[in-house]
Scaffold this active site. Structure first.
Site, PDB file in Angstrom:
ATOM      1  N   THR A 132      32.678  69.283  48.495  1.00  0.00           N
ATOM      2  CA  THR A 132      32.714  68.654  47.192  1.00  0.00           C
ATOM      3  C   THR A 132      33.284  69.506  46.080  1.00  0.00           C
ATOM      4  OG1 THR A 132      30.768  67.397  47.711  1.00  0.00           O
ATOM      5  CG2 THR A 132      31.233  67.602  45.422  1.00  0.00           C
ATOM      6  N   LYS A 191      31.260  60.658  45.824  1.00  0.00           N
ATOM      7  CA  LYS A 191      30.099  61.512  45.599  1.00  0.00           C
ATOM      8  C   LYS A 191      29.572  61.422  44.178  1.00  0.00           C
ATOM      9  CE  LYS A 191      32.854  64.376  48.493  1.00  0.00           C
ATOM     10  NZ  LYS A 191      33.832  65.427  48.394  1.00  0.00           N
ATOM     11  N   GLY A 251      26.577  63.163  39.963  1.00  0.00           N
ATOM     12  CA  GLY A 251      27.400  63.611  41.073  1.00  0.00           C
ATOM     13  C   GLY A 251      26.588  64.576  41.908  1.00  0.00           C
ATOM     14  N   SER A 276      32.244  73.290  46.045  1.00  0.00           N
ATOM     15  CA  SER A 276      33.165  74.336  46.498  1.00  0.00           C
ATOM     16  C   SER A 276      34.260  74.663  45.499  1.00  0.00           C
ATOM     17  CB  SER A 276      33.801  73.922  47.823  1.00  0.00           C
ATOM     18  OG  SER A 276      32.815  73.665  48.778  1.00  0.00           O
TER      19      SER A 276
END
Length: 179
Positions: A8, A40, A52, A131
Site C-alpha cells: 500500500t 484500500k 485508508g 510502503s
C-alpha cells in the site's frame, strides 16, 4: 518462512477545508505483484469520514470494522473514535496482534492510528502510510506549499510520484473526497 505482504501507499490531505484520500492498487507478496487494482480506501459514517488502511488486508478490514463501530458508538465524533480504537487496539489480546495502520480524515481533522496505541494528528493535515507513504508525503508537502492544487489533485499527483519511486506502489490510483 512467513510471506511478507507489502501492499500500500495511502495519502490523505486537507486543503482549503476539503479532505481527500487516495491509495494505489498494488498488492505484493515477497517480490511478486499479486494484485494490481486493490481498493484500500473507504468513505464512512454517511460519507463524512475518509479512511485508508495499510498492512495485512485481513487485519486492516478487522480494524476498519472496529473503527466503524466506534464512529457509530460516538455518533461521528472522529477524535473520540480514533482514541478509543487505539486504546482497544493496544490492550485487547486479539487486536494487538493485528498488523495494520489506519489513516482517517474529515474536512477538519487528519489522524494516523497504529496498533501501538498511537494516535497522531499531523500539524499540516497530511497523512501518509504504507510502503510508499513517505514518498507520497514528501510530494504532497511540496505541492501543498507551492501550488494551488485542490486536495484531490495533490493526492493524485503525490501518489503518481510515489509510484515512480517505490516498487511496492503502482499507478492504479483510487481517490475519494468529502463533498
Amino acid at each position: 518462512m512467513k510471506n511478507k505482504i507489502r501492499s500500500t501507499t495511502i495519502l490523505g490531505i486537507i486543503q482549503n477545508g476539503k479532505a481527500a484520500i487516495g491509495g494505489d492498487g498494488q498488492v505484493t507478496m515477497n517480490n511478486t505483484v499479486v494484485k494490481h487494482n486493490s481498493i484500500k480506501i473507504r468513505k464512512l459514517y454517511n460519507d463524512k469520514v475518509l479512511c485508508g488502511f495499510a498492512g495485512s488486508a485481513a487485519d486492516a478490514f478487522t480494524l476498519l470494522t472496529r473503527f466503524e463501530e466506534k464512529l457509530e458508538q460516538y455518533r461521528g465524533n472522529v477524535e473520540r473514535a480514533v482514541v478509543e480504537l487505539a486504546k482497544d487496539w493496544r490492550t485487547d489480546k486479539y487486536l494487538r496482534r493485528l498488523e495494520a495502520l489506519l489513516a482517517v480524515l474529515t474536512n477538519e481533522n487528519a489522524f494516523i492510528v497504529s496498533g501501538t496505541g498511537d494516535v497522531i494528528e499531523p500539524d499540516d493535515k497530511i497523512v501518509a502510510i504504507g510502503s510508499g507513504g513517505m514518498y507520497a508525503l514528501a510530494a504532497a508537502k511540496m505541492l501543498k506549499k507551492y501550488s494551488k492544487l485542490s486536495s484531490s489533485e495533490i493526492v493524485e499527483e503525490s501518489l503518481k510520484t510515489a509510484a515512480e519511486i517505490c516498487v511496492f506502489t503502482n499507478s492504479h490510483i483510487t481517490i475519494e473526497q468529502i463533498n
